[in-house]
Every structure is written in structure tokens, then in C-alpha cells.
Design a protein around this motif. Structure first.
Motif, PDB file in Angstrom:
ATOM      1  N   VAL A   1       0.823  -1.203   0.000  1.00 46.68           N
ATOM      2  CA  VAL A   1       0.000   0.000   0.000  1.00 46.68           C
ATOM      3  C   VAL A   1       0.864   1.261   0.000  1.00 46.68           C
ATOM      4  N   PHE A   2       1.973   1.249   0.737  1.00 46.49           N
ATOM      5  CA  PHE A   2       2.833   2.426   0.804  1.00 46.49           C
ATOM      6  C   PHE A   2       3.376   2.796  -0.566  1.00 46.49           C
ATOM      7  N   LEU A   3       3.650   1.791  -1.365  1.00 46.50           N
ATOM      8  CA  LEU A   3       4.136   2.020  -2.715  1.00 46.50           C
ATOM      9  C   LEU A   3       3.166   2.919  -3.483  1.00 46.50           C
ATOM     10  N   ILE A   4       1.876   2.619  -3.321  1.00 46.98           N
ATOM     11  CA  ILE A   4       0.864   3.432  -4.008  1.00 46.98           C
ATOM     12  C   ILE A   4       0.747   4.794  -3.329  1.00 46.98           C
ATOM     13  N   LEU A   5       0.811   4.806  -1.996  1.00 48.98           N
ATOM     14  CA  LEU A   5       0.639   6.066  -1.280  1.00 48.98           C
ATOM     15  C   LEU A   5       1.759   7.059  -1.594  1.00 48.98           C
ATOM     16  N   ILE A   6       2.951   6.539  -1.816  1.00 48.13           N
ATOM     17  CA  ILE A   6       4.073   7.436  -2.142  1.00 48.13           C
ATOM     18  C   ILE A   6       3.757   8.207  -3.422  1.00 48.13           C
ATOM     19  N   THR A   7       3.200   7.516  -4.411  1.00 53.46           N
ATOM     20  CA  THR A   7       2.845   8.219  -5.651  1.00 53.46           C
ATOM     21  C   THR A   7       1.771   9.259  -5.373  1.00 53.46           C
ATOM     22  N   VAL A   8       0.842   8.949  -4.466  1.00 54.09           N
ATOM     23  CA  VAL A   8      -0.200   9.924  -4.121  1.00 54.09           C
ATOM     24  C   VAL A   8       0.445  11.176  -3.525  1.00 54.09           C
ATOM     25  N   VAL A   9       1.367  10.958  -2.585  1.00 52.78           N
ATOM     26  CA  VAL A   9       2.022  12.099  -1.929  1.00 52.78           C
ATOM     27  C   VAL A   9       2.756  12.951  -2.960  1.00 52.78           C
ATOM     28  N   LEU A  10       3.511  12.300  -3.839  1.00 53.83           N
ATOM     29  CA  LEU A  10       4.294  13.046  -4.825  1.00 53.83           C
ATOM     30  C   LEU A  10       3.392  13.837  -5.763  1.00 53.83           C
ATOM     31  N   ILE A  11       2.380  13.170  -6.294  1.00 58.93           N
ATOM     32  CA  ILE A  11       1.535  13.847  -7.284  1.00 58.93           C
ATOM     33  C   ILE A  11       0.734  14.968  -6.644  1.00 58.93           C
TER      34      ILE A  11
ATOM     35  N   LEU B   1       0.272  18.495   0.111  1.00 59.23           N
ATOM     36  CA  LEU B   1       0.774  17.516   1.082  1.00 59.23           C
ATOM     37  C   LEU B   1      -0.258  17.235   2.172  1.00 59.23           C
ATOM     38  N   LEU B   2      -0.953  18.287   2.602  1.00 57.92           N
ATOM     39  CA  LEU B   2      -1.985  18.065   3.626  1.00 57.92           C
ATOM     40  C   LEU B   2      -3.096  17.168   3.091  1.00 57.92           C
ATOM     41  N   PHE B   3      -3.459  17.428   1.829  1.00 62.42           N
ATOM     42  CA  PHE B   3      -4.495  16.594   1.215  1.00 62.42           C
ATOM     43  C   PHE B   3      -4.017  15.146   1.102  1.00 62.42           C
ATOM     44  N   ALA B   4      -2.763  14.991   0.688  1.00 62.31           N
ATOM     45  CA  ALA B   4      -2.186  13.647   0.576  1.00 62.31           C
ATOM     46  C   ALA B   4      -2.169  12.951   1.937  1.00 62.31           C
ATOM     47  N   LEU B   5      -1.923  13.741   2.976  1.00 58.76           N
ATOM     48  CA  LEU B   5      -1.906  13.157   4.329  1.00 58.76           C
ATOM     49  C   LEU B   5      -3.293  12.651   4.705  1.00 58.76           C
ATOM     50  N   THR B   6      -4.331  13.418   4.355  1.00 55.38           N
ATOM     51  CA  THR B   6      -5.697  12.970   4.630  1.00 55.38           C
ATOM     52  C   THR B   6      -5.965  11.629   3.937  1.00 55.38           C
ATOM     53  N   ILE B   7      -5.622  11.579   2.665  1.00 52.51           N
ATOM     54  CA  ILE B   7      -5.858  10.336   1.918  1.00 52.51           C
ATOM     55  C   ILE B   7      -5.086   9.195   2.549  1.00 52.51           C
ATOM     56  N   THR B   8      -3.798   9.451   2.832  1.00 55.09           N
ATOM     57  CA  THR B   8      -2.953   8.409   3.404  1.00 55.09           C
ATOM     58  C   THR B   8      -3.544   7.874   4.710  1.00 55.09           C
ATOM     59  N   LEU B   9      -3.961   8.798   5.567  1.00 58.54           N
ATOM     60  CA  LEU B   9      -4.520   8.364   6.852  1.00 58.54           C
ATOM     61  C   LEU B   9      -5.778   7.542   6.639  1.00 58.54           C
ATOM     62  N   ARG B  10      -6.607   7.982   5.706  1.00 57.36           N
ATOM     63  CA  ARG B  10      -7.844   7.257   5.456  1.00 57.36           C
ATOM     64  C   ARG B  10      -7.563   5.845   4.951  1.00 57.36           C
ATOM     65  N   VAL B  11      -6.644   5.750   4.008  1.00 56.69           N
ATOM     66  CA  VAL B  11      -6.322   4.434   3.446  1.00 56.69           C
ATOM     67  C   VAL B  11      -5.765   3.516   4.525  1.00 56.69           C
ATOM     68  N   ILE B  12      -4.821   4.037   5.305  1.00 61.78           N
ATOM     69  CA  ILE B  12      -4.231   3.205   6.362  1.00 61.78           C
ATOM     70  C   ILE B  12      -5.310   2.783   7.353  1.00 61.78           C
ATOM     71  N   ASN B  13      -6.194   3.706   7.656  1.00 66.15           N
ATOM     72  CA  ASN B  13      -7.276   3.416   8.592  1.00 66.15           C
ATOM     73  C   ASN B  13      -8.170   2.290   8.058  1.00 66.15           C
TER      74      ASN B  13
END
Lengths: 255, 281
Positions: free
Chosen positions: A69-79, A104-116
Motif C-alpha cells: 500500500v505504501f508504494l501506491i501512497l508514495i505516488t499519491v504524496v508526490l503527485i 501535502l496536507l491533502f495527501a496526508l488525509t488520503i494516506t490516513l484514510r487508506v491506512i485506517n
């Protein structure tokens, strides 16, 4: 036999909880951070799920899943960090690449949601035997046919894979090249499909007959070999989660 | 009391050109142990499946005549209804594993859960069939990890646990070694002695001769003969139907010794021994 289920048999208080309560936990843990969109709540729920996974002694099993999952999330953060349309405040620059605060804040929201979401599902998947979950659902009124389909997949797929390796061996014994360059491997794969697919179809027909004579379509009310798995606090937990969700909704509406 | 009545049964599989069963008529009394013999494609399996309703309900196809099993006409009753009266064990033990259970114990429970047997009785029944078929030691194994023979025993156990009045077995010992088949036959015989009607399609003629009360000889979907093993295996035209008599019968035939006072050759070891030692002559 090799199993494709991620379930790990351990003794823990999370394993003792009945599957339905764990199933309820998923929408609960996903909905609350959406209803109350603050980082604190998200972190709180991820923390809670991680504590439960730790308590169930299955945290090691989550590593490969998170790795993927982190592999995908990294691309989310970058884009998002670089290209989100609302990006204004420059946070830092690495060479020609600029990272913005909004993205980055938006990416953090997505990341947290996905991990959750993943944590919540993992609690169910890693600590519940698939057949227990399906049995619990069938008891609640799900069709036993659908239940059968779900549970049997866990055994039939590994069986098909075993058949495939037997056929590969048989064809290798007759001189077929199955190893080497990619092209050779692809060529070796094609003649496998016929016997595997046709064989499975024939097996399915025979299995269907065997199920029929064992009363699979019987109209009689079903009984169960095992007693229903109950957990003394399951009602409390379920009602508690429902109340918390309702509280969150009213908080959001009235305050 | 007639348990099974088959009258003028004709059946053609969908897309087939010829009849798989052609005008089959016979009846079977309660508690009889019946053997069905015939070469490959003679219609043995089809006939077995006609008794449990798979023919015609599962396959569809052209169906004529009547099959009445324990008072129920097969054509008008679902397989689920019939499965309470008739149990069937198939040739291939591998495809009889449901795939939804992870231990032999649970696997045997599958049918019992479906027909709604109370929990305590399920456990009782499983324990007794595990013992009857001698698979207690593998009860916690995964069904797919068993050997062919163990799987076959499990398949038989799963059906026997459902306590049908009639047991149909289609080559139930194909994967078993000689000692294993003997054990399974003994188990089936003990059920037969309890009053269960047994119908068994099999290629092991010695076993048929030893255990069956009557033998149904099929050829090209037709009943050639339905009589005692002695009469069937004494037929001169047996080889014309692609069958060989039990080895004891062939020896006695070559020696020209018949059972005293009859026109039949001995079909089991005991009979042959008696005749050849001259006790019965």
C-alpha cells in the motif's frame, strides 16, 4: 495444504470476539473519521486499530500488506504535493521539484484514510477464520449457497494451482521446455490452460452432483456442527459503536 | 416390501445419439444387497444416478418410464427430497470433497447440517461413521491432504452419516488397496444387515460374488439378466458382455465341477473349496 487465507490462528482477546462485531468495526472505523474530519480522530482510530492488531499478535502479517500500500501512497504524496490545482504555499524545493503545503496536507488525509481502512479490514481478515465469518453471516440470514461459494474459493484455488503444477510436471516429463527465457515460459503456459480449465469444469460438474446428493439444496432449516461463537461483550461493543457513530453525527450537525 | 421399482426406464443424455438406458425394468426388495455389473459405458453409472434423481434432474435429457424409490417417483421429486432416502457415493473421491470444510470431521458434517440434523446428533453420527470406516486417525486433517483411499472412505462416511434407507455406490473402492476394499465391503455389509438396501456398481467380480444377494447384468443400457451371483456368473455368454467371472468360477468351470444338485458353478472361495474337496458333492 497451502492456504490463500491470511488468517492466523492465535489465542488473543481479538480472536475471541465474534466475527459480526469485527465486521461492524470496519464501517465504524471508516465512518467516524469521515464524519469528523480532523487529523486527531484519524490518528486515534489508526492507533486503536494498531493496538488491536498488536494485541492479536498479528502485526507482523500486516507488514507485506502495508509495504504494497505504501508504494501506491508514495505516488499519491508526490503527485498531490507537486500538482494539486490548489497548491499555493511552497514548502520546500528539491532541484526543479516543488512541494506545496496544500497538496501535502491533502495527501496526508488520503494516506490516513487508506491506512485506517486497511487496519480495520486487517483486524477482521487476520483474526477471523473465513469459514467462521461466513457461518456467522449464514446464521444471520445470508444464503448458504453464497456462503459456500465464498468459503470454497479458499480451498479450490490452491487445488487448481496444485493441478496446474502436476500438469506442468507431466508436460516437462514429455520434453516440453518450461524454464528459461520469458518467451519460453509464456509458450509453456498456453498448453497448460486447456487441461486446467477443462479439468476444472468437469470437476465442478462432479462436485455439483456430490453436493446435490448431500442435501445442498435442501429446504430444511440448516443446523451447525459448531455452536455459535459468542463473545460476552459483543452486544456492548456493537451498541457502543452505534452510539458513538450517532454521537459523531449529531456533533457534526448541531455543533 | 419393494423398495425400488424401475419400470421401462429409458434415458438419453442431452446431445447424445443413443439411449444410455434402454427399457430397464427391475425391482429391489428392502434390505437386499444388489450388485450392478457390465463393461464400461454399459450404463452402470447412469442407472445409479437415475436412482438418486441426478438423472433426469441434474442432466435433463430425454426421460421415459418410471423409477419409484421408497414410494417417491423420482421424476416428480427434487434431488434434495430424494437425498433423505437415497445416498450416493461417486467414483471419483476427489470431486466429492465439498471444498468448504477444512477438516474431515467438518466435511462429514456438511450433509448433516444441510438436512438439519440437531447438533448433538451430528456429533454422534460422525463419531460412529469415523469408527465404521476406520478413519478416526485423520479426522482433523484437511480433506484435500488425504490419500485416495482415505478420501474414498471419507466420501462413503459422509453419505452413510446421513443415514439413508438406500445406499447407492458407484465403484466405491476404485482407489483402495485389497485390504482397504475388503474393510469397506465389510462395513457396507454390516449396514446391509441392519436393513439398508445397498446397490453397488463394481468391477471387482470376486467381491460382487461374495457380498451381493442378486446381480444385475447390464449391456448397452439394457438389462441382460438379474439373478443370484451363482446364476449370473455361470452364464456361458459372460465374456460376450465384456466380463469375466470370479477366478473361482473360472477354475471350477475349467475343471467342470458344479455345485451339487444345481446347474451353477461356485462363485466364492468357500463354495469352490467345498465343491473341490468333494464335501458338497
Amino acid at each position: 495444504m497451502k492456504s490463500i487465507s491470511l488468517y492466523e490462528e492465535k489465542a488473543s482477546f481479538v480472536h475471541d470476539v465474534d466475527p459480526i462485531t469485527k465486521l461492524w468495526y470496519i464501517p465504524f472505523a471508516i465512518l467516524i473519521p469521515i464524519i469528523l474530519p480532523s487529523f486527531t480522530i484519524s490518528f486515534l482510530f489508526i492507533g486503536l486499530s494498531l493496538v488491536l492488531l498488536l494485541g492479536a499478535k498479528v502485526i507482523r502479517k500486516t507488514i507485506p500488506v502495508f509495504g504494497f500500500v505504501f508504494l501506491i501512497l508514495i505516488t499519491v504524496v508526490l503527485i498531490q504535493g507537486m500538482f494539486k490545482p490548489e497548491n499555493e504555499t511552497v514548502l520546500f524545493q528539491i532541484g526543479p521539484l516543488t512541494m506545496y503545503k496544500e497538496g501535502l496536507l491533502f495527501a496526508l488525509t488520503i494516506t490516513l484514510r487508506v491506512i485506517n481502512i486497511i487496519c480495520a479490514f486487517m483486524i477482521l481478515v487476520l483474526t477471523t477464520k473465513p469459514s467462521d465469518l461466513v457461518e456467522a453471516l449464514v446464521r444471520k440470514g445470508m444464503s448458504p449457497r453464497i456462503g459456500y461459494v465464498i468459503v470454497s474459493v479458499f480451498q479450490i484455488i490452491p487445488e487448481m494451482m496444485a493441478t496446474m503444477s502436476t500438469i506442468t510436471d507431466a508436460q516437462r516429463a514429455r520434453g516440453m521446455e518450461t524454464e528459461g527465457k520469458l518467451l519460453v515460459r509464456i509458450k509453456a503456459f498456453i498448453p497448460l490452460l486447456g487441461p486446467v480449465v477443462l479439468g476444472s469444469l468437469i470437476n465442478t460438474k462432479e462436485r455439483a452432483m456430490a453436493l446435490e446428493v448431500r442435501g445442498f439444496n435442501s429446504q430444511a432449516p440448516k443446523t451447525y456442527l459448531y455452536e455459535e461463537k459468542t463473545y460476552q461483550f459483543s452486544k456492548v461493543l456493537q451498541i457502543g459503536m452505534l452510539l458513538l457513530t450517532m454521537a459523531a453525527v449529531s456533533w457534526r450537525i448541531f455543533l | 416390501m419393494k423398495k425400488i421399482i424401475v419400470e421401462g426406464l429409458k434415458y438419453k443424455y442431452p446431445l447424445a445419439d443413443s439411449l444410455a438406458l434402454n427399457d430397464v425394468t427391475f425391482d429391489i426388495k428392502q434390505g437386499e444387497f444388489i450388485g450392478i455389473i457390465g463393461k464400461n459405458l454399459a450404463g452402470k453409472s447412469t442407472l445409479c444416478q437415475a436412482l438418486v434423481g441426478l438423472v433426469p434432474h441434474f442432466y435433463k435429457g430425454a426421460y421415459g418410464g418410471k423409477v419409484i424409490v421408497d414410494g417417491l417417483e423420482v421424476k416428480n421429486h427434487s434431488i434434495a427430497d430424494l437425498s433423505l432416502k437415497v445416498g450416493m457415493v461417486f467414483q471419483n473421491p476427489f470431486t466429492q470433497v465439498t471444498g468448504s470444510k477444512t477438516t474431515v470431521y467438518e466435511e462429514i458434517a456438511f450433509g448433516l447440517e444441510n438436512i438439519g440434523i440437531p447438533r448433538t446428533e451430528i456429533i454422534e453420527r460422525i463419531d460412529s461413521v469415523l469408527d465404521l470406516l476406520n478413519i478416526e486417525q485423520v479426522k482433523d486433517h484437511n480433506p484435500f491432504d488425504l490419500s485416495g483411499g482415505q478420501m474414498q472412505r471419507m466420501a462413503i462416511a459422509s453419505i452413510i452419516a446421513m443415514k439413508p434407507d438406500i445406499l447407492v455406490l458407484d465403484e466405491p473402492t476404485s482407489q483402495l488397496d485389497p485390504a482397504g476394499s475388503e474393510e469397506v465391503f465389510q462395513a457396507i455389509q454390516s449396514l446391509s444387515k441392519q436393513g439398508i438396501t445397498v446397490i453397488l456398481a463394481e468391477h471387482k467380480m470376486e467381491k460382487i460374488a461374495q457380498y451381493c444377494d442378486r446381480v444385475l447384468l447390464l449391456n448397452n443400457g439394457k438389462v441382460v439378466d438379474f439373478d443370484t451371483p451363482g446364476k449370473i456368473f455361470s452364464r456361458e455368454d459372460l465374456e460376450g458382455y465384456g466380463l469375466t467371472a470370479p477366478v473361482y468360477t473360472r477354475v471350477c468351470k475349467a475343471l467342470g465341477v458344479k455345485k451339487a444338485g444345481t446347474d451353477e458353478y461356485p462363485v466364492t472361495l468357500e463354495e469352490a473349496e467345498r465343491v473341490l474337496r468333494g464335501d458338497g458333492a
